[in-house]
Design a protein around this motif. Sequence first.
Motif, PDB file in Angstrom:
ATOM      1  N   GLN A 203       0.831  -1.203   0.000  1.00 38.55           N
ATOM      2  CA  GLN A 203       0.000   0.000   0.000  1.00 38.55           C
ATOM      3  C   GLN A 203       0.869   1.258   0.000  1.00 38.55           C
ATOM      4  O   GLN A 203       0.574   2.236  -0.684  1.00 38.55           O
ATOM      5  CB  GLN A 203      -0.930  -0.001   1.215  1.00 38.55           C
ATOM      6  N   THR A 204       1.940   1.222   0.781  1.00 45.42           N
ATOM      7  CA  THR A 204       2.849   2.370   0.855  1.00 45.42           C
ATOM      8  C   THR A 204       3.534   2.620  -0.478  1.00 45.42           C
ATOM      9  O   THR A 204       3.613   3.758  -0.955  1.00 45.42           O
ATOM     10  CB  THR A 204       3.901   2.148   1.953  1.00 45.42           C
ATOM     11  N   LEU A 205       4.045   1.563  -1.065  1.00 49.93           N
ATOM     12  CA  LEU A 205       4.683   1.655  -2.384  1.00 49.93           C
ATOM     13  C   LEU A 205       3.743   2.293  -3.396  1.00 49.93           C
ATOM     14  O   LEU A 205       4.112   3.244  -4.112  1.00 49.93           O
ATOM     15  CB  LEU A 205       5.092   0.263  -2.854  1.00 49.93           C
ATOM     16  N   VAL A 206       2.539   1.777  -3.458  1.00 50.11           N
ATOM     17  CA  VAL A 206       1.562   2.252  -4.449  1.00 50.11           C
ATOM     18  C   VAL A 206       1.144   3.686  -4.153  1.00 50.11           C
ATOM     19  O   VAL A 206       1.133   4.550  -5.046  1.00 50.11           O
ATOM     20  CB  VAL A 206       0.336   1.313  -4.479  1.00 50.11           C
ATOM     21  N   ALA A 207       0.815   3.964  -2.888  1.00 53.74           N
ATOM     22  CA  ALA A 207       0.307   5.290  -2.530  1.00 53.74           C
ATOM     23  C   ALA A 207       1.346   6.379  -2.781  1.00 53.74           C
ATOM     24  O   ALA A 207       1.033   7.447  -3.316  1.00 53.74           O
ATOM     25  CB  ALA A 207      -0.138   5.298  -1.068  1.00 53.74           C
ATOM     26  N   ALA A 218      -6.228  11.015  -4.292  1.00 49.54           N
ATOM     27  CA  ALA A 218      -6.966  10.038  -3.485  1.00 49.54           C
ATOM     28  C   ALA A 218      -6.045   9.320  -2.506  1.00 49.54           C
ATOM     29  O   ALA A 218      -6.506   8.762  -1.507  1.00 49.54           O
ATOM     30  CB  ALA A 218      -7.654   9.030  -4.401  1.00 49.54           C
ATOM     31  N   GLN A 219      -4.732   9.316  -2.785  1.00 45.01           N
ATOM     32  CA  GLN A 219      -3.771   8.640  -1.906  1.00 45.01           C
ATOM     33  C   GLN A 219      -3.342   9.515  -0.724  1.00 45.01           C
ATOM     34  O   GLN A 219      -2.747   9.020   0.236  1.00 45.01           O
ATOM     35  CB  GLN A 219      -2.519   8.247  -2.701  1.00 45.01           C
ATOM     36  N   TYR A 220      -3.668  10.793  -0.791  1.00 44.62           N
ATOM     37  CA  TYR A 220      -3.168  11.752   0.196  1.00 44.62           C
ATOM     38  C   TYR A 220      -3.614  11.402   1.623  1.00 44.62           C
ATOM     39  O   TYR A 220      -2.799  11.370   2.554  1.00 44.62           O
ATOM     40  CB  TYR A 220      -3.630  13.161  -0.182  1.00 44.62           C
ATOM     41  N   LYS A 221      -4.885  11.119   1.801  1.00 42.91           N
ATOM     42  CA  LYS A 221      -5.388  10.859   3.150  1.00 42.91           C
ATOM     43  C   LYS A 221      -4.750   9.611   3.738  1.00 42.91           C
ATOM     44  O   LYS A 221      -4.362   9.596   4.916  1.00 42.91           O
ATOM     45  CB  LYS A 221      -6.917  10.721   3.132  1.00 42.91           C
ATOM     46  N   TRP A 222      -4.643   8.546   2.930  1.00 49.16           N
ATOM     47  CA  TRP A 222      -4.047   7.319   3.444  1.00 49.16           C
ATOM     48  C   TRP A 222      -2.608   7.571   3.867  1.00 49.16           C
ATOM     49  O   TRP A 222      -2.157   7.096   4.920  1.00 49.16           O
ATOM     50  CB  TRP A 222      -4.090   6.219   2.380  1.00 49.16           C
ATOM     51  N   LEU A 223      -1.870   8.327   3.079  1.00 49.20           N
ATOM     52  CA  LEU A 223      -0.470   8.598   3.390  1.00 49.20           C
ATOM     53  C   LEU A 223      -0.320   9.426   4.659  1.00 49.20           C
ATOM     54  O   LEU A 223       0.561   9.153   5.479  1.00 49.20           O
ATOM     55  CB  LEU A 223       0.198   9.323   2.215  1.00 49.20           C
ATOM     56  N   THR A 224      -1.160  10.418   4.854  1.00 44.43           N
ATOM     57  CA  THR A 224      -1.048  11.230   6.069  1.00 44.43           C
ATOM     58  C   THR A 224      -1.420  10.431   7.309  1.00 44.43           C
ATOM     59  O   THR A 224      -0.900  10.692   8.400  1.00 44.43           O
ATOM     60  CB  THR A 224      -1.929  12.490   5.985  1.00 44.43           C
ATOM     61  N   LEU A 225      -2.274   9.445   7.153  1.00 40.25           N
ATOM     62  CA  LEU A 225      -2.663   8.610   8.288  1.00 40.25           C
ATOM     63  C   LEU A 225      -1.667   7.481   8.543  1.00 40.25           C
ATOM     64  O   LEU A 225      -1.455   7.089   9.696  1.00 40.25           O
ATOM     65  CB  LEU A 225      -4.057   8.006   8.050  1.00 40.25           C
ATOM     66  N   ASN A 226      -1.048   6.958   7.505  1.00 34.29           N
ATOM     67  CA  ASN A 226      -0.242   5.746   7.634  1.00 34.29           C
ATOM     68  C   ASN A 226       1.235   5.917   7.296  1.00 34.29           C
ATOM     69  O   ASN A 226       2.025   5.001   7.544  1.00 34.29           O
ATOM     70  CB  ASN A 226      -0.816   4.654   6.716  1.00 34.29           C
ATOM     71  N   ASP A 227       1.605   7.056   6.750  1.00 35.57           N
ATOM     72  CA  ASP A 227       2.995   7.269   6.322  1.00 35.57           C
ATOM     73  C   ASP A 227       3.403   8.697   6.672  1.00 35.57           C
ATOM     74  O   ASP A 227       4.019   9.400   5.862  1.00 35.57           O
ATOM     75  CB  ASP A 227       3.092   7.019   4.808  1.00 35.57           C
ATOM     76  N   SER A 228       3.079   9.120   7.894  1.00 32.91           N
ATOM     77  CA  SER A 228       3.248  10.515   8.278  1.00 32.91           C
ATOM     78  C   SER A 228       4.717  10.946   8.294  1.00 32.91           C
ATOM     79  O   SER A 228       5.030  12.095   7.965  1.00 32.91           O
ATOM     80  CB  SER A 228       2.605  10.779   9.647  1.00 32.91           C
ATOM     81  N   TYR A 229       5.615  10.043   8.680  1.00 34.28           N
ATOM     82  CA  TYR A 229       7.046  10.407   8.718  1.00 34.28           C
ATOM     83  C   TYR A 229       7.532  10.819   7.332  1.00 34.28           C
ATOM     84  O   TYR A 229       8.209  11.849   7.172  1.00 34.28           O
ATOM     85  CB  TYR A 229       7.874   9.232   9.247  1.00 34.28           C
ATOM     86  N   PHE A 230       7.194  10.024   6.337  1.00 32.50           N
ATOM     87  CA  PHE A 230       7.594  10.324   4.964  1.00 32.50           C
ATOM     88  C   PHE A 230       6.964  11.623   4.490  1.00 32.50           C
ATOM     89  O   PHE A 230       7.632  12.470   3.873  1.00 32.50           O
ATOM     90  CB  PHE A 230       7.191   9.179   4.043  1.00 32.50           C
ATOM     91  N   MET A 231       5.682  11.806   4.780  1.00 29.16           N
ATOM     92  CA  MET A 231       4.977  13.000   4.308  1.00 29.16           C
ATOM     93  C   MET A 231       5.538  14.262   4.956  1.00 29.16           C
ATOM     94  O   MET A 231       5.681  15.301   4.292  1.00 29.16           O
ATOM     95  CB  MET A 231       3.484  12.857   4.587  1.00 29.16           C
ATOM     96  N   GLU A 232       5.856  14.198   6.237  1.00 31.87           N
ATOM     97  CA  GLU A 232       6.465  15.363   6.895  1.00 31.87           C
ATOM     98  C   GLU A 232       7.850  15.642   6.325  1.00 31.87           C
ATOM     99  O   GLU A 232       8.240  16.803   6.154  1.00 31.87           O
ATOM    100  CB  GLU A 232       6.556  15.137   8.401  1.00 31.87           C
TER     101      GLU A 232
END
Length: 431
Positions: A203-207, A218-232
């Motif tokens: 999921q991370t790879l794809v998002a 559409a991937q933005y919300k999932w990433l902020t909830l589940n991949d916050s370190y990368f997004m920050e």
Amino acid sequence: MMKNFNILTAILLFISCNNKGQDKKDANFITDTKYHYDEIVEIVLKKQLEYGKPSFDNPYQYSDKDLEVATPILNQLLLDNGYKVLSNEEFSNKIKQIFNRIIDKNSTSKFLYINLIDKCDKELNFFPNNAENNGVFVVKNQNFITDLYPLPLIIDYQKTYSEAAQEENSASKNYKDANGNEVKKYLWKDIHNLKEQRKKNIQTLVARNLYLFNDNKAQYKWLTLNDSYFMEALVKTFGYIQDMDLLKWVIERTKFDKKDPSDYGNLFWVKQCDETVKIHANTFKILQEIYTPDITNDMSNENRFLLDYIKGYIEYFADFNNKETGVSKEDKVKILANIVYFAEQYKYDKRFVSGYGDNSKMMGRLRFFLDKDEVNILQKNNYFNLPKFKEWWDNADYDEYFVEECEYNGTCGPDNRPMNVTEWRKQHPKK
């Protein structure tokens, strides 16, 4: 699995084997182009299964070969999930825009490593992320980014490679470290949530790739909830501020913390690898959007503390005894001028609660902290062409007096009130 790959492109050119004790037969087998990609996967998989989950004590040395053998699998996962591969030029432009890295067309390396902690460290690091490595690889020509995933973290090997799985069942649960000590190892089959980890990795790879390179919001919300370190890190480490929604999300979750004061500054500026400083103009746009006149009375809105956070950062960054800024004095003054200029506007904005903006006294605070050389830098650079800066600077002479007397000299109290502005102005008429 995946036998539809063209052998000429899928066979990996394993020049040598970097793993101590690697069987010569295996090495010959890997470089023999008559074998199918699945057979090469199985060779690498067996080695990864033999040594178990990566750790700093684990004698298995991951290398570019582990990433190479995983790349076709990762690529297919992306395609299966709707990833649209960019042209080399488009992808290179995106990598430059997001990570400020250049893909060298003349380089023979298949990968570019992006360190999420130290963006200027370009050395390839083939230690898997789940062993506390923080970075992503840019896969050249196939044009996507990925972590270095051991095969058990992206494929259901027990179902697809039954022979390798059977060998794992009889594998030892101990090995000797470099000092000859017996160390326990953790076999992949014994990891209770391996299936869930695998699902999240995919999921991370794809998002990440759909969001960054296909502009799939559409991937933005999932990433902020589940991949916050990368997004920050996109914002705070690399200075990627083009996505205003992402920037706002990072701003609203970042508070000034005296234990880590420089973190707040990452919202405003970034020092690039060529030693230049880039100021984030979009940050000021977002701050002006969220800091509205009704905010100071909204006890449920933590954005009401925004000027307090800025005040804290200015005091940290402007302190002439601070040796941790890592920037030239001119850049330091430029950064402070832009931040203070933004905050000082609220002193003159009549829409806000009376006196609220005055209490922050941002420009007076700056006047107090800057030394003579730094003031000269301001003047020499025409106050960095900020339209009302000089006017507000000149008007803040009383605020400088107040800040010095009440906040830093500690002479203010019930029995020792500072002069009000009228009294003070009689003694200090404007020139």
